[in-house]
Design a protein around this motif. Structure first.
Motif, PDB file in Angstrom:
ATOM      1  N   VAL A 343      -2.646 -81.916  72.421  1.00 29.01           N
ATOM      2  CA  VAL A 343      -3.113 -81.430  73.723  1.00 29.01           C
ATOM      3  C   VAL A 343      -2.352 -82.089  74.874  1.00 29.01           C
ATOM      4  N   ALA A 344      -1.864 -83.313  74.660  1.00 29.63           N
ATOM      5  CA  ALA A 344      -1.056 -83.963  75.700  1.00 29.63           C
ATOM      6  C   ALA A 344       0.367 -83.428  75.707  1.00 29.63           C
ATOM      7  N   GLU A 345       0.779 -82.865  74.573  1.00 29.19           N
ATOM      8  CA  GLU A 345       2.192 -82.514  74.407  1.00 29.19           C
ATOM      9  C   GLU A 345       2.491 -81.024  74.534  1.00 29.19           C
ATOM     10  N   ARG A 346       1.459 -80.168  74.474  1.00 29.40           N
ATOM     11  CA  ARG A 346       1.711 -78.725  74.349  1.00 29.40           C
ATOM     12  C   ARG A 346       2.652 -78.179  75.428  1.00 29.40           C
ATOM     13  N   MET A 347       2.384 -78.490  76.694  1.00 25.67           N
ATOM     14  CA  MET A 347       3.175 -77.866  77.748  1.00 25.67           C
ATOM     15  C   MET A 347       4.619 -78.379  77.764  1.00 25.67           C
ATOM     16  N   VAL A 348       4.786 -79.698  77.658  1.00 27.80           N
ATOM     17  CA  VAL A 348       6.150 -80.232  77.710  1.00 27.80           C
ATOM     18  C   VAL A 348       6.951 -79.865  76.468  1.00 27.80           C
ATOM     19  N   VAL A 349       6.329 -79.952  75.301  1.00 25.91           N
ATOM     20  CA  VAL A 349       7.075 -79.657  74.067  1.00 25.91           C
ATOM     21  C   VAL A 349       7.450 -78.177  74.014  1.00 25.91           C
ATOM     22  N   SER A 350       6.504 -77.298  74.347  1.00 23.20           N
ATOM     23  CA  SER A 350       6.839 -75.865  74.295  1.00 23.20           C
ATOM     24  C   SER A 350       7.842 -75.512  75.383  1.00 23.20           C
ATOM     25  N   HIS A 351       7.739 -76.183  76.539  1.00 21.26           N
ATOM     26  CA  HIS A 351       8.734 -75.945  77.594  1.00 21.26           C
ATOM     27  C   HIS A 351      10.130 -76.322  77.110  1.00 21.26           C
ATOM     28  N   SER A 352      10.224 -77.508  76.510  1.00 21.80           N
ATOM     29  CA  SER A 352      11.545 -77.998  76.088  1.00 21.80           C
ATOM     30  C   SER A 352      12.126 -77.173  74.947  1.00 21.80           C
ATOM     31  N   LEU A 353      11.280 -76.844  73.963  1.00 19.59           N
ATOM     32  CA  LEU A 353      11.804 -76.252  72.724  1.00 19.59           C
ATOM     33  C   LEU A 353      11.777 -74.724  72.729  1.00 19.59           C
ATOM     34  N   ILE A 394      -4.445 -76.787  89.255  1.00 22.37           N
ATOM     35  CA  ILE A 394      -3.017 -76.647  89.565  1.00 22.37           C
ATOM     36  C   ILE A 394      -2.235 -77.812  88.974  1.00 22.37           C
ATOM     37  N   VAL A 395      -1.071 -77.495  88.434  1.00 23.72           N
ATOM     38  CA  VAL A 395      -0.214 -78.509  87.820  1.00 23.72           C
ATOM     39  C   VAL A 395       1.145 -78.496  88.520  1.00 23.72           C
ATOM     40  N   LEU A 396       1.593 -79.667  88.972  1.00 26.57           N
ATOM     41  CA  LEU A 396       2.979 -79.781  89.459  1.00 26.57           C
ATOM     42  C   LEU A 396       3.811 -80.339  88.304  1.00 26.57           C
ATOM     43  N   PHE A 397       4.745 -79.521  87.869  1.00 25.82           N
ATOM     44  CA  PHE A 397       5.532 -79.836  86.670  1.00 25.82           C
ATOM     45  C   PHE A 397       6.981 -80.050  87.072  1.00 25.82           C
ATOM     46  N   ASP A 398       7.524 -81.195  86.698  1.00 30.83           N
ATOM     47  CA  ASP A 398       8.925 -81.491  86.999  1.00 30.83           C
ATOM     48  C   ASP A 398       9.757 -81.181  85.757  1.00 30.83           C
ATOM     49  N   PRO A 399      10.497 -80.072  85.776  1.00 32.50           N
ATOM     50  CA  PRO A 399      11.182 -79.658  84.547  1.00 32.50           C
ATOM     51  C   PRO A 399      12.374 -80.551  84.181  1.00 32.50           C
ATOM     52  N   LEU A 400      12.821 -81.382  85.122  1.00 32.98           N
ATOM     53  CA  LEU A 400      14.010 -82.193  84.847  1.00 32.98           C
ATOM     54  C   LEU A 400      13.692 -83.653  84.552  1.00 32.98           C
ATOM     55  N   ALA A 401      12.459 -84.058  84.781  1.00 29.01           N
ATOM     56  CA  ALA A 401      12.125 -85.478  84.611  1.00 29.01           C
ATOM     57  C   ALA A 401      12.139 -85.857  83.141  1.00 29.01           C
ATOM     58  N   GLU A 402      12.343 -87.142  82.920  1.00 30.54           N
ATOM     59  CA  GLU A 402      12.303 -87.659  81.556  1.00 30.54           C
ATOM     60  C   GLU A 402      10.856 -87.647  81.080  1.00 30.54           C
ATOM     61  N   PRO A 422      13.688 -83.539  71.100  1.00 35.04           N
ATOM     62  CA  PRO A 422      14.440 -83.539  72.359  1.00 35.04           C
ATOM     63  C   PRO A 422      13.627 -82.903  73.486  1.00 35.04           C
ATOM     64  N   VAL A 423      12.748 -83.697  74.066  1.00 33.77           N
ATOM     65  CA  VAL A 423      11.809 -83.155  75.044  1.00 33.77           C
ATOM     66  C   VAL A 423      12.107 -83.706  76.430  1.00 33.77           C
ATOM     67  N   THR A 424      12.146 -82.811  77.412  1.00 32.04           N
ATOM     68  CA  THR A 424      12.251 -83.237  78.810  1.00 32.04           C
ATOM     69  C   THR A 424      11.165 -82.529  79.609  1.00 32.04           C
ATOM     70  N   GLY A 425      10.924 -83.052  80.793  1.00 34.38           N
ATOM     71  CA  GLY A 425       9.923 -82.445  81.674  1.00 34.38           C
ATOM     72  C   GLY A 425       8.687 -83.311  81.722  1.00 34.38           C
ATOM     73  N   ARG A 426       7.974 -83.212  82.823  1.00 33.53           N
ATOM     74  CA  ARG A 426       6.833 -84.110  82.995  1.00 33.53           C
ATOM     75  C   ARG A 426       5.777 -83.475  83.879  1.00 33.53           C
ATOM     76  N   VAL A 427       4.553 -83.603  83.453  1.00 37.06           N
ATOM     77  CA  VAL A 427       3.428 -83.216  84.305  1.00 37.06           C
ATOM     78  C   VAL A 427       3.255 -84.327  85.324  1.00 37.06           C
ATOM     79  N   ARG A 428       3.472 -83.998  86.613  1.00 37.07           N
ATOM     80  CA  ARG A 428       3.424 -85.044  87.637  1.00 37.07           C
ATOM     81  C   ARG A 428       2.045 -85.171  88.265  1.00 37.07           C
ATOM     82  N   ASP A 429       1.524 -84.026  88.749  1.00 30.75           N
ATOM     83  CA  ASP A 429       0.222 -84.046  89.429  1.00 30.75           C
ATOM     84  C   ASP A 429      -0.650 -82.907  88.910  1.00 30.75           C
ATOM     85  N   VAL A 430      -1.947 -83.170  88.850  1.00 27.20           N
ATOM     86  CA  VAL A 430      -2.888 -82.142  88.385  1.00 27.20           C
ATOM     87  C   VAL A 430      -4.127 -82.153  89.274  1.00 27.20           C
ATOM     88  N   TRP A 431      -4.574 -80.952  89.650  1.00 27.19           N
ATOM     89  CA  TRP A 431      -5.847 -80.801  90.350  1.00 27.19           C
ATOM     90  C   TRP A 431      -6.799 -80.000  89.460  1.00 27.19           C
TER      91      TRP A 431
END
Ligand SMILES: [Zn+2]
Length: 457
Positions: A343-353, A394-402, A422-431
Protein backbone atom coordinates in the motif's frame (compact mmCIF):
# COMPACT_ATOMS: atom_id res chain seq x y z
CA UNK A 1 -6.44 26.85 -0.47
CA UNK A 2 -5.17 27.12 -4.04
CA UNK A 3 -2.72 24.60 -5.48
CA UNK A 4 -0.97 26.46 -8.27
CA UNK A 5 1.36 25.64 -11.09
CA UNK A 6 1.02 21.87 -11.08
CA UNK A 7 -0.17 19.35 -13.66
CA UNK A 8 -3.36 17.40 -13.16
CA UNK A 9 -4.15 14.16 -15.00
CA UNK A 10 -7.57 13.89 -16.58
CA UNK A 11 -9.04 11.23 -18.87
CA UNK A 12 -7.39 13.13 -21.75
CA UNK A 13 -3.99 13.04 -20.11
CA UNK A 14 -1.82 15.49 -18.18
CA UNK A 15 -2.79 19.15 -18.27
CA UNK A 16 -1.55 22.19 -16.34
CA UNK A 17 -4.22 23.42 -13.93
CA UNK A 18 -4.81 25.15 -10.62
CA UNK A 19 -6.98 23.50 -7.99
CA UNK A 20 -9.14 25.37 -5.50
CA UNK A 21 -10.13 23.74 -2.22
CA UNK A 22 -12.65 25.10 0.26
CA UNK A 23 -12.90 23.30 3.58
CA UNK A 24 -12.98 19.59 2.75
CA UNK A 25 -14.03 19.83 -0.90
CA UNK A 26 -12.51 20.59 -4.28
CA UNK A 27 -14.50 23.56 -5.58
CA UNK A 28 -12.78 24.26 -8.91
CA UNK A 29 -10.09 23.07 -11.30
CA UNK A 30 -9.10 26.00 -13.51
CA UNK A 31 -6.73 26.94 -16.29
CA UNK A 32 -3.30 27.90 -14.90
CA UNK A 33 -3.34 31.38 -13.34
CA UNK A 34 -7.13 31.65 -13.36
CA UNK A 35 -7.74 30.52 -9.78
CA UNK A 36 -8.92 33.14 -7.35
CA UNK A 37 -9.91 32.92 -3.71
CA UNK A 38 -8.66 33.23 -0.19
CA UNK A 39 -6.42 30.96 1.80
CA UNK A 40 -2.93 29.60 1.48
CA UNK A 41 -1.31 29.13 -1.90
CA UNK A 42 0.61 25.93 -2.50
CA UNK A 43 3.26 26.01 -5.21
CA UNK A 44 3.08 22.77 -7.18
CA UNK A 45 5.44 23.76 -9.96
CA UNK A 46 7.00 20.66 -11.49
CA UNK A 47 4.64 18.36 -9.59
CA UNK A 48 1.69 16.19 -10.52
CA UNK A 49 -1.51 17.06 -8.68
CA UNK A 50 -3.31 13.73 -8.34
CA UNK A 51 -6.55 12.61 -6.72
CA UNK A 52 -5.93 10.63 -3.53
CA UNK A 53 -5.58 7.02 -4.65
CA UNK A 54 -8.18 4.38 -3.82
CA UNK A 55 -7.15 0.80 -2.99
CA UNK A 56 -10.13 -1.55 -3.31
CA UNK A 57 -8.45 -4.50 -1.58
CA UNK A 58 -6.49 -4.39 1.69
CA UNK A 59 -6.23 -6.36 4.94
CA UNK A 60 -5.00 -3.95 7.58
CA UNK A 61 -5.76 -5.68 10.85
CA UNK A 62 -6.10 -9.26 9.79
CA UNK A 63 -5.81 -11.94 12.46
CA UNK A 64 -4.49 -14.83 10.43
CA UNK A 65 -2.55 -17.98 11.15
CA UNK A 66 0.19 -17.33 13.63
CA UNK A 67 0.10 -13.54 13.83
CA UNK A 68 -1.80 -10.42 13.02
CA UNK A 69 -1.16 -8.42 9.91
CA UNK A 70 2.04 -6.74 10.91
CA UNK A 71 1.27 -3.10 10.72
CA UNK A 72 -2.28 -3.02 12.01
CA UNK A 73 -4.89 -0.37 11.20
CA UNK A 74 -2.93 2.67 12.27
CA UNK A 75 0.43 1.81 10.81
CA UNK A 76 -0.99 0.35 7.61
CA UNK A 77 -3.09 3.45 7.05
CA UNK A 78 -0.04 5.61 7.73
CA UNK A 79 1.76 3.63 5.02
CA UNK A 80 -1.23 4.21 2.74
CA UNK A 81 -1.15 7.99 3.23
CA UNK A 82 2.64 8.11 2.74
CA UNK A 83 2.11 6.20 -0.50
CA UNK A 84 -0.58 8.58 -1.77
CA UNK A 85 -3.58 6.36 -0.98
CA UNK A 86 -6.30 8.17 0.97
CA UNK A 87 -9.09 5.58 0.72
CA UNK A 88 -8.97 1.82 1.19
CA UNK A 89 -11.60 -0.88 1.22
CA UNK A 90 -10.85 -3.61 3.74
CA UNK A 91 -12.87 -6.63 4.87
CA UNK A 92 -15.16 -7.59 7.72
CA UNK A 93 -14.36 -11.28 8.27
CA UNK A 94 -16.93 -13.16 10.36
CA UNK A 95 -15.93 -16.04 12.61
CA UNK A 96 -17.72 -19.38 12.27
CA UNK A 97 -21.44 -18.88 12.87
CA UNK A 98 -21.12 -15.14 13.50
CA UNK A 99 -23.95 -13.03 12.06
CA UNK A 100 -22.65 -10.71 9.33
CA UNK A 101 -23.88 -7.48 11.01
CA UNK A 102 -21.99 -8.44 14.18
CA UNK A 103 -18.84 -9.02 12.16
CA UNK A 104 -19.23 -5.59 10.56
CA UNK A 105 -19.62 -3.94 14.00
CA UNK A 106 -16.58 -5.80 15.29
CA UNK A 107 -14.34 -4.85 12.35
CA UNK A 108 -15.55 -1.25 12.41
CA UNK A 109 -14.76 -1.25 16.11
CA UNK A 110 -11.16 -2.19 15.34
CA UNK A 111 -10.72 0.47 12.66
CA UNK A 112 -12.75 3.45 13.91
CA UNK A 113 -10.73 5.97 15.84
CA UNK A 114 -7.48 4.27 14.83
CA UNK A 115 -7.35 4.27 11.03
CA UNK A 116 -5.83 7.38 9.46
CA UNK A 117 -7.25 7.14 5.94
CA UNK A 118 -10.89 6.85 4.85
CA UNK A 119 -12.20 3.33 4.50
CA UNK A 120 -15.04 1.05 3.52
CA UNK A 121 -15.57 -2.65 4.21
CA UNK A 122 -16.38 -5.59 1.98
CA UNK A 123 -18.21 -8.35 3.90
CA UNK A 124 -16.76 -11.87 3.66
CA UNK A 125 -19.26 -14.73 3.53
CA UNK A 126 -17.91 -18.20 4.33
CA UNK A 127 -21.21 -19.79 5.37
CA UNK A 128 -24.51 -19.64 3.48
CA UNK A 129 -26.56 -21.50 6.10
CA UNK A 130 -28.79 -20.07 8.83
CA UNK A 131 -29.72 -16.40 8.42
CA UNK A 132 -26.51 -15.36 6.68
CA UNK A 133 -27.94 -14.75 3.21
CA UNK A 134 -31.02 -13.02 4.64
CA UNK A 135 -28.69 -10.52 6.38
CA UNK A 136 -27.32 -9.26 3.08
CA UNK A 137 -30.01 -6.73 1.99
CA UNK A 138 -29.85 -4.70 5.23
CA UNK A 139 -26.07 -4.47 4.95
CA UNK A 140 -26.39 -3.18 1.38
CA UNK A 141 -28.79 -0.50 2.69
CA UNK A 142 -26.19 0.51 5.28
CA UNK A 143 -23.53 1.14 2.65
CA UNK A 144 -21.88 -2.27 2.41
CA UNK A 145 -22.73 -3.31 -1.15
CA UNK A 146 -19.79 -5.65 -1.83
CA UNK A 147 -19.35 -9.19 -0.53
CA UNK A 148 -16.53 -11.69 -0.83
CA UNK A 149 -16.55 -15.44 -1.35
CA UNK A 150 -13.74 -17.98 -1.61
CA UNK A 151 -13.34 -21.00 -3.83
CA UNK A 152 -9.96 -21.48 -2.13
CA UNK A 153 -8.90 -22.47 1.41
CA UNK A 154 -10.58 -25.83 1.85
CA UNK A 155 -11.88 -26.45 5.34
CA UNK A 156 -11.67 -22.78 6.34
CA UNK A 157 -13.17 -20.22 3.99
CA UNK A 158 -14.08 -22.25 0.92
CA UNK A 159 -17.60 -22.41 -0.45
CA UNK A 160 -18.64 -25.25 -2.74
CA UNK A 161 -19.94 -24.29 -6.18
CA UNK A 162 -23.49 -24.97 -4.99
CA UNK A 163 -23.00 -22.67 -2.00
CA UNK A 164 -21.32 -20.05 -4.15
CA UNK A 165 -24.28 -20.08 -6.52
CA UNK A 166 -26.67 -19.43 -3.64
CA UNK A 167 -24.47 -16.57 -2.44
CA UNK A 168 -24.39 -15.06 -5.92
CA UNK A 169 -28.17 -15.25 -6.21
CA UNK A 170 -28.59 -13.49 -2.86
CA UNK A 171 -25.99 -10.82 -3.67
CA UNK A 172 -27.52 -10.20 -7.08
CA UNK A 173 -31.01 -9.94 -5.65
CA UNK A 174 -29.81 -7.35 -3.13
CA UNK A 175 -28.35 -5.18 -5.91
CA UNK A 176 -24.83 -5.84 -4.67
CA UNK A 177 -21.58 -7.21 -6.15
CA UNK A 178 -19.54 -10.29 -5.27
CA UNK A 179 -15.75 -10.41 -5.09
CA UNK A 180 -14.29 -13.87 -5.50
CA UNK A 181 -10.93 -15.45 -4.70
CA UNK A 182 -10.74 -17.86 -7.62
CA UNK A 183 -8.48 -20.80 -6.85
CA UNK A 184 -9.71 -24.37 -6.53
CA UNK A 185 -9.46 -25.29 -2.85
CA UNK A 186 -9.57 -29.05 -3.48
CA UNK A 187 -6.79 -28.92 -6.04
CA UNK A 188 -4.60 -26.76 -3.80
CA UNK A 189 -5.18 -29.03 -0.81
CA UNK A 190 -4.23 -32.11 -2.84
CA UNK A 191 -1.03 -30.46 -4.11
CA UNK A 192 -0.13 -29.34 -0.60
CA UNK A 193 -0.66 -32.87 0.75
CA UNK A 194 1.78 -34.32 -1.80
CA UNK A 195 4.41 -31.70 -0.96
CA UNK A 196 4.12 -32.26 2.79
CA UNK A 197 4.09 -36.06 2.45
CA UNK A 198 7.35 -35.89 0.55
CA UNK A 199 9.06 -33.54 2.99
CA UNK A 200 8.92 -30.47 0.81
CA UNK A 201 7.98 -27.98 3.54
CA UNK A 202 10.34 -25.02 2.97
CA UNK A 203 8.89 -21.64 1.86
CA UNK A 204 10.17 -22.14 -1.69
CA UNK A 205 7.56 -24.91 -2.19
CA UNK A 206 4.59 -22.62 -1.48
CA UNK A 207 3.83 -21.82 -5.15
CA UNK A 208 3.61 -25.54 -6.00
CA UNK A 209 0.66 -25.81 -3.63
CA UNK A 210 -1.14 -23.31 -5.86
CA UNK A 211 -0.85 -24.71 -9.38
CA UNK A 212 -1.81 -22.57 -12.38
CA UNK A 213 -4.57 -25.05 -13.29
CA UNK A 214 -6.23 -24.43 -9.93
CA UNK A 215 -6.76 -20.72 -10.69
CA UNK A 216 -7.75 -21.35 -14.30
CA UNK A 217 -10.35 -23.95 -13.26
CA UNK A 218 -11.83 -21.69 -10.56
CA UNK A 219 -11.91 -18.64 -12.84
CA UNK A 220 -13.77 -20.63 -15.50
CA UNK A 221 -16.25 -21.92 -12.91
CA UNK A 222 -16.95 -18.57 -11.31
CA UNK A 223 -17.45 -16.94 -14.71
CA UNK A 224 -20.00 -19.66 -15.53
CA UNK A 225 -21.81 -19.07 -12.25
CA UNK A 226 -21.83 -15.31 -12.80
CA UNK A 227 -23.33 -15.87 -16.24
CA UNK A 228 -26.00 -18.23 -14.89
CA UNK A 229 -26.96 -16.06 -11.91
CA UNK A 230 -26.48 -12.61 -13.47
CA UNK A 231 -24.55 -11.54 -10.38
CA UNK A 232 -22.06 -8.66 -10.84
CA UNK A 233 -18.63 -10.10 -10.16
CA UNK A 234 -15.09 -8.91 -9.56
CA UNK A 235 -12.47 -11.64 -9.69
CA UNK A 236 -9.81 -10.42 -7.29
CA UNK A 237 -6.05 -10.77 -7.62
CA UNK A 238 -6.02 -12.46 -11.04
CA UNK A 239 -2.48 -13.70 -11.44
CA UNK A 240 -2.29 -15.49 -14.80
CA UNK A 241 -2.48 -14.49 -18.44
CA UNK A 242 -4.76 -17.51 -18.94
CA UNK A 243 -7.25 -16.20 -16.36
CA UNK A 244 -7.33 -12.86 -18.14
CA UNK A 245 -8.08 -14.61 -21.43
CA UNK A 246 -11.06 -16.38 -19.86
CA UNK A 247 -12.43 -13.12 -18.47
CA UNK A 248 -11.98 -11.39 -21.83
CA UNK A 249 -13.76 -14.17 -23.67
CA UNK A 250 -16.71 -14.26 -21.27
CA UNK A 251 -17.08 -10.48 -21.36
CA UNK A 252 -17.21 -10.57 -25.14
CA UNK A 253 -19.33 -13.62 -25.81
CA UNK A 254 -21.84 -13.61 -22.97
CA UNK A 255 -22.90 -9.99 -23.30
CA UNK A 256 -21.79 -9.60 -19.70
CA UNK A 257 -19.61 -6.56 -20.28
CA UNK A 258 -20.31 -4.10 -17.51
CA UNK A 259 -21.00 -6.79 -14.92
CA UNK A 260 -17.76 -8.79 -14.91
CA UNK A 261 -14.62 -7.15 -13.62
CA UNK A 262 -11.04 -8.14 -13.01
CA UNK A 263 -8.56 -6.96 -10.42
CA UNK A 264 -4.80 -7.32 -10.61
CA UNK A 265 -2.47 -6.66 -7.68
CA UNK A 266 0.84 -4.87 -7.67
CA UNK A 267 2.89 -7.95 -6.76
CA UNK A 268 1.46 -10.04 -9.63
CA UNK A 269 2.37 -7.28 -12.08
CA UNK A 270 5.89 -6.50 -10.96
CA UNK A 271 7.28 -9.44 -8.97
CA UNK A 272 7.61 -13.04 -10.09
CA UNK A 273 8.21 -16.57 -8.85
CA UNK A 274 11.97 -16.09 -9.12
CA UNK A 275 11.76 -14.68 -5.58
CA UNK A 276 10.93 -18.14 -4.21
CA UNK A 277 14.31 -19.32 -5.48
CA UNK A 278 16.34 -16.36 -4.26
CA UNK A 279 16.82 -17.19 -0.61
CA UNK A 280 14.81 -17.97 2.49
CA UNK A 281 13.83 -14.37 3.37
CA UNK A 282 12.81 -13.41 -0.16
CA UNK A 283 10.73 -16.58 -0.40
CA UNK A 284 9.02 -15.81 2.91
CA UNK A 285 8.23 -12.23 1.91
CA UNK A 286 6.74 -13.56 -1.32
CA UNK A 287 4.35 -16.05 0.33
CA UNK A 288 0.90 -14.91 -0.78
CA UNK A 289 -2.09 -16.51 -2.51
CA UNK A 290 -2.35 -16.79 -5.42
CA UNK A 291 1.46 -16.96 -5.39
CA UNK A 292 3.81 -14.97 -7.56
CA UNK A 293 3.79 -16.56 -11.00
CA UNK A 294 6.40 -17.21 -13.64
CA UNK A 295 7.80 -14.24 -15.50
CA UNK A 296 5.65 -13.25 -18.45
CA UNK A 297 2.32 -13.42 -16.64
CA UNK A 298 2.97 -9.94 -15.22
CA UNK A 299 3.49 -8.51 -18.71
CA UNK A 300 0.30 -10.13 -19.99
CA UNK A 301 -1.67 -8.80 -17.03
CA UNK A 302 -0.23 -5.32 -17.47
CA UNK A 303 -1.17 -5.34 -21.16
CA UNK A 304 -4.69 -6.42 -20.14
CA UNK A 305 -4.90 -3.62 -17.59
CA UNK A 306 -3.69 -1.05 -20.13
CA UNK A 307 -6.19 -2.29 -22.73
CA UNK A 308 -9.13 -2.19 -20.30
CA UNK A 309 -9.63 -5.95 -20.00
CA UNK A 310 -8.79 -5.64 -16.31
CA UNK A 311 -10.26 -2.84 -14.26
CA UNK A 312 -8.47 -2.35 -10.96
CA UNK A 313 -4.89 -2.11 -9.77
CA UNK A 314 -5.03 -2.97 -6.05
CA UNK A 315 -2.54 -4.28 -3.50
CA UNK A 316 -4.21 -7.01 -1.38
CA UNK A 317 -1.98 -5.39 1.22
CA UNK A 318 -1.62 -7.83 4.11
CA UNK A 319 1.78 -7.28 5.54
CA UNK A 320 3.33 -9.46 8.23
CA UNK A 321 6.72 -8.79 9.80
CA UNK A 322 9.42 -11.00 8.38
CA UNK A 323 10.08 -12.20 11.94
CA UNK A 324 6.49 -13.49 12.20
CA UNK A 325 6.69 -15.24 8.85
CA UNK A 326 10.08 -16.64 9.74
CA UNK A 327 8.96 -18.04 13.11
CA UNK A 328 5.96 -19.70 11.47
CA UNK A 329 8.06 -21.24 8.71
CA UNK A 330 9.49 -23.80 11.16
CA UNK A 331 6.13 -25.58 10.97
CA UNK A 332 6.29 -25.77 7.17
CA UNK A 333 5.17 -23.31 4.49
CA UNK A 334 1.41 -23.85 5.06
CA UNK A 335 1.81 -22.26 8.52
CA UNK A 336 3.31 -19.04 7.15
CA UNK A 337 0.73 -16.25 7.09
CA UNK A 338 -0.07 -15.33 3.50
CA UNK A 339 0.26 -11.79 2.27
CA UNK A 340 2.50 -9.07 0.91
CA UNK A 341 2.77 -5.38 1.54
CA UNK A 342 2.25 -2.80 -1.17
CA UNK A 343 0.00 0.00 0.00
CA UNK A 344 2.97 2.34 0.51
CA UNK A 345 4.50 1.32 -2.79
CA UNK A 346 1.59 0.98 -5.24
CA UNK A 347 1.66 4.46 -6.77
CA UNK A 348 5.42 4.89 -7.06
CA UNK A 349 6.14 1.34 -8.22
CA UNK A 350 3.37 1.31 -10.83
CA UNK A 351 4.40 4.79 -11.96
CA UNK A 352 8.01 3.73 -12.42
CA UNK A 353 7.42 0.31 -13.97
CA UNK A 354 4.35 1.08 -16.09
CA UNK A 355 4.15 4.82 -16.78
CA UNK A 356 7.83 5.80 -16.99
CA UNK A 357 8.51 2.74 -19.13
CA UNK A 358 5.82 3.92 -21.57
CA UNK A 359 3.65 0.83 -21.17
CA UNK A 360 0.74 2.71 -19.61
CA UNK A 361 -0.24 6.32 -20.17
CA UNK A 362 -0.70 8.56 -17.12
CA UNK A 363 -4.46 8.82 -17.66
CA UNK A 364 -4.92 5.06 -17.49
CA UNK A 365 -2.66 4.90 -14.43
CA UNK A 366 -4.91 7.34 -12.58
CA UNK A 367 -8.01 5.60 -13.87
CA UNK A 368 -6.95 2.16 -12.56
CA UNK A 369 -5.55 3.39 -9.22
CA UNK A 370 -8.00 6.17 -8.34
CA UNK A 371 -11.08 6.71 -10.45
CA UNK A 372 -12.13 3.18 -11.41
CA UNK A 373 -11.85 1.60 -7.93
CA UNK A 374 -13.98 4.42 -6.53
CA UNK A 375 -16.51 4.08 -9.32
CA UNK A 376 -16.79 0.28 -9.22
CA UNK A 377 -16.98 0.09 -5.44
CA UNK A 378 -19.68 2.69 -4.92
CA UNK A 379 -17.70 5.86 -4.14
CA UNK A 380 -18.10 7.51 -7.53
CA UNK A 381 -19.46 10.81 -6.24
CA UNK A 382 -16.80 11.47 -3.57
CA UNK A 383 -13.47 9.82 -4.29
CA UNK A 384 -10.95 9.15 -7.02
CA UNK A 385 -11.31 12.27 -9.18
CA UNK A 386 -9.85 15.75 -9.30
CA UNK A 387 -13.11 17.56 -9.96
CA UNK A 388 -15.43 20.08 -8.30
CA UNK A 389 -17.62 18.54 -5.61
CA UNK A 390 -15.21 15.70 -4.81
CA UNK A 391 -13.48 15.28 -1.46
CA UNK A 392 -10.26 17.30 -1.31
CA UNK A 393 -8.09 14.16 -1.19
CA UNK A 394 -5.08 15.44 -3.09
CA UNK A 395 -1.58 14.13 -3.69
CA UNK A 396 1.40 16.18 -4.88
CA UNK A 397 3.63 13.69 -6.66
CA UNK A 398 7.17 14.48 -7.75
CA UNK A 399 7.86 12.18 -10.70
CA UNK A 400 11.59 12.94 -10.76
CA UNK A 401 12.48 12.70 -7.08
CA UNK A 402 14.46 9.82 -5.69
CA UNK A 403 12.23 7.24 -3.99
CA UNK A 404 12.78 6.59 -0.32
CA UNK A 405 12.16 2.92 0.43
CA UNK A 406 10.36 2.07 3.58
CA UNK A 407 8.74 5.42 4.39
CA UNK A 408 7.76 4.15 7.85
CA UNK A 409 11.39 3.56 8.74
CA UNK A 410 10.87 -0.01 9.91
CA UNK A 411 13.62 -2.51 9.22
CA UNK A 412 11.33 -5.52 9.50
CA UNK A 413 8.93 -4.86 6.68
CA UNK A 414 8.16 -7.71 4.36
CA UNK A 415 7.47 -4.79 1.99
CA UNK A 416 11.12 -5.23 1.14
CA UNK A 417 9.61 -7.35 -1.64
CA UNK A 418 9.94 -4.14 -3.61
CA UNK A 419 13.43 -3.05 -2.60
CA UNK A 420 15.90 -3.06 -5.44
CA UNK A 421 13.43 -2.31 -8.22
CA UNK A 422 14.32 0.67 -10.44
CA UNK A 423 11.83 3.03 -8.85
CA UNK A 424 11.75 6.82 -8.98
CA UNK A 425 9.18 9.36 -7.89
CA UNK A 426 7.91 10.44 -4.53
CA UNK A 427 4.68 11.32 -2.83
CA UNK A 428 5.52 14.73 -1.39
CA UNK A 429 2.30 16.10 0.12
CA UNK A 430 -1.12 14.62 0.81
CA UNK A 431 -4.41 16.16 1.90
CA UNK A 432 -7.31 14.12 3.25
CA UNK A 433 -10.62 15.98 3.03
CA UNK A 434 -8.73 19.27 2.91
CA UNK A 435 -6.41 18.56 5.86
CA UNK A 436 -2.72 18.13 5.13
CA UNK A 437 -1.69 14.71 6.43
CA UNK A 438 1.68 14.31 4.67
CA UNK A 439 4.18 17.15 4.13
CA UNK A 440 7.54 16.65 2.47
CA UNK A 441 7.09 12.87 2.58
CA UNK A 442 6.39 12.76 6.34
CA UNK A 443 3.17 12.47 8.34
CA UNK A 444 2.18 15.88 9.69
CA UNK A 445 0.59 14.43 12.83
CA UNK A 446 -2.49 16.50 11.95
CA UNK A 447 -4.56 13.51 10.95
CA UNK A 448 -8.28 14.17 10.95
CA UNK A 449 -8.73 10.42 11.36
CA UNK A 450 -10.20 8.14 8.78
CA UNK A 451 -13.94 8.05 8.22
CA UNK A 452 -16.02 4.99 7.48
CA UNK A 453 -17.49 5.47 4.01
CA UNK A 454 -20.95 4.09 3.30
CA UNK A 455 -20.95 3.01 -0.34
CA UNK A 456 -23.75 2.61 -2.85
CA UNK A 457 -23.47 0.91 -6.23
ZN1 LIG B 1 -7.15 -10.30 -0.09
Amino acid sequence: MIIKGGTTITADGPRPADVIVEESTITAVTEPGQATGAGPIIDATGLWVLPGAVDAHTHFGMPLGSGVSSLGWQESSAAALLGGTTTIIDFANPTVGEPLPEAVSKWRGMADGVILCDYGLHVTVTDVSGDRLAEIPALVEQGLPTFKGFLAYKGRLMLSLVEMKRLMEAVHQAGAMLLVHAEDGEMNAAAERVLLDTGRTAPCWHPLAHPDESEVKAVAEILDLATVTGCPLTIVHMSLGQSLELLKKTRNTQGRDGKLFGEVCLHHLFADAGLYESGHEAALAAICSPPLRTEGNGDELLSGLVAGHLDLLSTDHCEFPLTVKSAAAGGGFPRVPNGCGGVAERMVVSHSLAVVTGKMDPARWIETCCHRPAELMGLASRKGQMAPGFDADIVLFDPLAEYRWDPLGSSDRAGSLWAGLPVTGRVRDVWLRGRQVVAGGKLTGDQPGGEFLPRHL
